[in-house]
Design a protein around this motif. Structure first.
Motif, PDB file in Angstrom:
ATOM      1  N   ARG A 216       0.829  -1.202   0.000  1.00 57.88           N
ATOM      2  CA  ARG A 216       0.000   0.000   0.000  1.00 57.88           C
ATOM      3  C   ARG A 216       0.862   1.249   0.000  1.00 57.88           C
ATOM      4  N   LYS A 217       0.534   2.194  -0.844  1.00 61.77           N
ATOM      5  CA  LYS A 217       1.293   3.431  -0.943  1.00 61.77           C
ATOM      6  C   LYS A 217       0.874   4.376   0.182  1.00 61.77           C
ATOM      7  N   LEU A 218       1.876   4.906   0.860  1.00 56.66           N
ATOM      8  CA  LEU A 218       1.599   5.788   1.990  1.00 56.66           C
ATOM      9  C   LEU A 218       1.214   7.180   1.495  1.00 56.66           C
ATOM     10  N   ASN A 219       0.308   7.799   2.211  1.00 52.78           N
ATOM     11  CA  ASN A 219      -0.027   9.183   1.927  1.00 52.78           C
ATOM     12  C   ASN A 219       0.921  10.097   2.690  1.00 52.78           C
ATOM     13  N   LYS A 220       0.604  11.374   2.725  1.00 51.23           N
ATOM     14  CA  LYS A 220       1.499  12.355   3.332  1.00 51.23           C
ATOM     15  C   LYS A 220       1.637  12.111   4.840  1.00 51.23           C
ATOM     16  N   VAL A 221       0.532  11.859   5.508  1.00 50.59           N
ATOM     17  CA  VAL A 221       0.589  11.638   6.956  1.00 50.59           C
ATOM     18  C   VAL A 221       1.292  10.324   7.287  1.00 50.59           C
ATOM     19  N   GLY A 222       1.019   9.284   6.517  1.00 55.55           N
ATOM     20  CA  GLY A 222       1.703   8.017   6.748  1.00 55.55           C
ATOM     21  C   GLY A 222       3.201   8.111   6.544  1.00 55.55           C
ATOM     22  N   ARG A 223       3.619   8.910   5.563  1.00 54.67           N
ATOM     23  CA  ARG A 223       5.048   9.114   5.339  1.00 54.67           C
ATOM     24  C   ARG A 223       5.690   9.827   6.535  1.00 54.67           C
ATOM     25  N   ARG A 224       4.999  10.775   7.131  1.00 55.94           N
ATOM     26  CA  ARG A 224       5.540  11.470   8.310  1.00 55.94           C
ATOM     27  C   ARG A 224       5.714  10.497   9.476  1.00 55.94           C
ATOM     28  N   TYR A 225       4.716   9.665   9.710  1.00 52.68           N
ATOM     29  CA  TYR A 225       4.810   8.722  10.826  1.00 52.68           C
ATOM     30  C   TYR A 225       5.893   7.674  10.567  1.00 52.68           C
ATOM     31  N   GLN A 226       6.041   7.228   9.335  1.00 49.79           N
ATOM     32  CA  GLN A 226       7.079   6.246   9.030  1.00 49.79           C
ATOM     33  C   GLN A 226       8.470   6.842   9.249  1.00 49.79           C
ATOM     34  N   LEU A 227       8.680   8.071   8.796  1.00 49.51           N
ATOM     35  CA  LEU A 227       9.972   8.726   8.986  1.00 49.51           C
ATOM     36  C   LEU A 227      10.240   8.985  10.464  1.00 49.51           C
ATOM     37  N   ALA A 228       9.207   9.350  11.233  1.00 48.56           N
ATOM     38  CA  ALA A 228       9.386   9.590  12.664  1.00 48.56           C
ATOM     39  C   ALA A 228       9.778   8.302  13.384  1.00 48.56           C
ATOM     40  N   LYS A 229       9.157   7.184  13.031  1.00 48.54           N
ATOM     41  CA  LYS A 229       9.490   5.910  13.669  1.00 48.54           C
ATOM     42  C   LYS A 229      10.924   5.492  13.350  1.00 48.54           C
ATOM     43  N   GLU A 230      11.339   5.650  12.101  1.00 48.21           N
ATOM     44  CA  GLU A 230      12.720   5.315  11.728  1.00 48.21           C
ATOM     45  C   GLU A 230      13.712   6.227  12.436  1.00 48.21           C
ATOM     46  N   LEU A 231      13.374   7.491  12.583  1.00 42.81           N
ATOM     47  CA  LEU A 231      14.276   8.447  13.230  1.00 42.81           C
ATOM     48  C   LEU A 231      14.442   8.119  14.711  1.00 42.81           C
TER      49      LEU A 231
END
Length: 434
Positions: A216-231
């Protein structure tokens, strides 16, 4: 009742003595027609309201959960909220404490109190004693006893919600005899298909194959949460931070397409002395306006390379300092240092012969008495020596280099001055030469 009077300390009604008397007031409100909802939309007062009131009257502690009532009555949670609002507006329920939401714990249901409105007492001639919401009934008018009996029968009878009726189109059945249908059957006519529509032997299957869906392709909010978790997983000083908070802080760089390595480089490349203490606040302080400065991938690539080079240089400096400290640093205890010197002197004596008395110093290991006795020295001279040593720490290192033992130096100059002098000497030795 207006919202200001829907609390236990502001209501004009009285607390119900039992669930049966409260249900009498509920049925009286339903039949009197005095209550009109304040909303122009939503459900009206009806059997669902009575059913919700019956469930509330059965509770020992009047703390009905919206999800509990929705499951019990098989209705939507919004419907339960509408009917609870109508019971409050009718003066039958008041807040004792309003529900809240606590992070990490979950929601807390509101605690209500079942109340009988003052209009009910006035209309039926109920006599009460006491003041405020703690009033108690002591009697009723003779002419209202018949009505009270009818309300008691309604309160004792359990109301049931009527099931929804299905649409008439769902009840129609198509049979060859055309029984129960309003139209004609399609079985009374036969059609011959044209030759252009006849099967050619290569017909397609009537069952469609399910398409294979990828990730599933992430939207803008999902991309923010994914980057925050990796960080949070990558950066050590962000461990334990809140993912939603970090996602909101990095929203600009996440929308610009930054990678987790680029965010870490920007956060650890620019360090200021006036920074907050909370990790999330430090991240927000360091990333301020970075998305406006590094607008292209090439600029961010240069930022990452510069940050990696600085980290490698810092690690090299730390490794060199550690190696140098391993070579030059000796035992920290004063007594151990003295024993080490005495052992070295005896080894040299065995290897190279006796040493002159001028080059030897005595150490009393048994009782630990230091060779230097400050009582034999002038106190004024000792204070002057310490004052001069505090202004120039090199005099202490010179005295140690000329042969004064560490114990004598600490007795003469104090431990604090000797430690300061040794630390300054160590920093000068580790400082890089340009």
């Amino acid at each position: 009742m207006p919202p200001a009077q829907q609390w236990i300390h502001t209501t004009t009604g009285r607390i119900a003595t039992c669930a049966h008397s409260w249900m009498q007031a509920v049925h009286w409100i339903a039949g009197s027609g005095l209550y009109t909802p304040s909303r122009a939309h939503g459900p009206k007062w009806g059997p669902t309201t009575i059913a919700i009131a019956q469930e509330i009257s059965a509770l020992k502690e009047c703390r009905p959960g919206v999800d509990y009532l929705a499951r019990k009555l098989k209705v939507a949670e919004r419907t339960v909220q509408y009917h609870l609002g109508m019971l409050r507006e009718a003066g039958l329920l008041v807040y004792r404490s309003k529900g809240t939401r606590i992070q990490g714990v979950g929601g807390r249901a509101s605690v209500f109190e079942r109340v009988i409105p003052i209009e009910f007492d006035e209309a039926l001639g109920i006599r009460t004693i006491g003041e405020g919401a703690m009033r108690r009934p002591v009697g009723a008018a003779e002419e209202s006893r018949t009505l009270l009996g009818k309300l008691a029968k309604k309160a004792a009878r359990k109301a049931r919600r009527r099931p929804r009726r299905k649409s008439s189109s769902a009840e129609r059945r198509c049979t060859p005899m055309q029984v129960g249908t309003s139209g004609t059957s399609s079985a009374d006519r036969t059609y011959s298909p044209p030759e252009s529509k006849l099967a050619s032997g290569t017909g397609k299957s009537s069952t469609r194959k399910q398409a294979k869906r990828g990730p599933r392709k992430l939207n803008k909010v999902g991309r923010r949460y994914q980057l925050a978790k990796e960080l949070i997983q990558l950066v050590p000083w962000l461990r334990g931070a809140s993912i939603p908070r970090i996602a909101w802080i990095i929203r600009h760089v996440a929308d610009a397409g930054w990678t987790v390595l680029e965010v870490q480089a920007a956060a650890e490349r620019f360090i200021s002395d006036k920074e907050p203490r909370r990790p999330s606040a430090v991240l927000a302080f360091r990333l301020a306006s970075c998305h406006l400065l590094y607008t292209t991938p090439d600029r961010r690539k240069v930022l990452v390379e510069d940050w990696q080079d600085s980290r490698r240089a810092e690690q090299a400096r730390h490794s060199e300092a550690a190696q140098h400290a391993d070579h030059v640093q000796g035992p920290g205890s004063v007594s151990v240092q003295d024993l080490f010197r005495e052992a070295a002197r005896r080894v040299n004596e065995i290897a190279y012969g006796p040493v002159d008395d001028a080059e030897c110093f005595e150490i009393n290991v048994e009782d630990g008495t230091p060779p230097l006795d400050l009582a034999d020295l002038d106190p004024v001279w000792i204070q002057q020596v310490r004052k001069d040593a505090a202004e120039d720490l090199s005099s202490i290192t010179s005295a140690l280099a000329s042969g004064m033992s560490d114990r004598d130096a600490r007795r003469l100059y104090t431990n604090w001055l000797v430690d300061q002098a040794l630390a300054a000497q160590r920093r000068s030795e580790l400082a890089p030469a340009f």
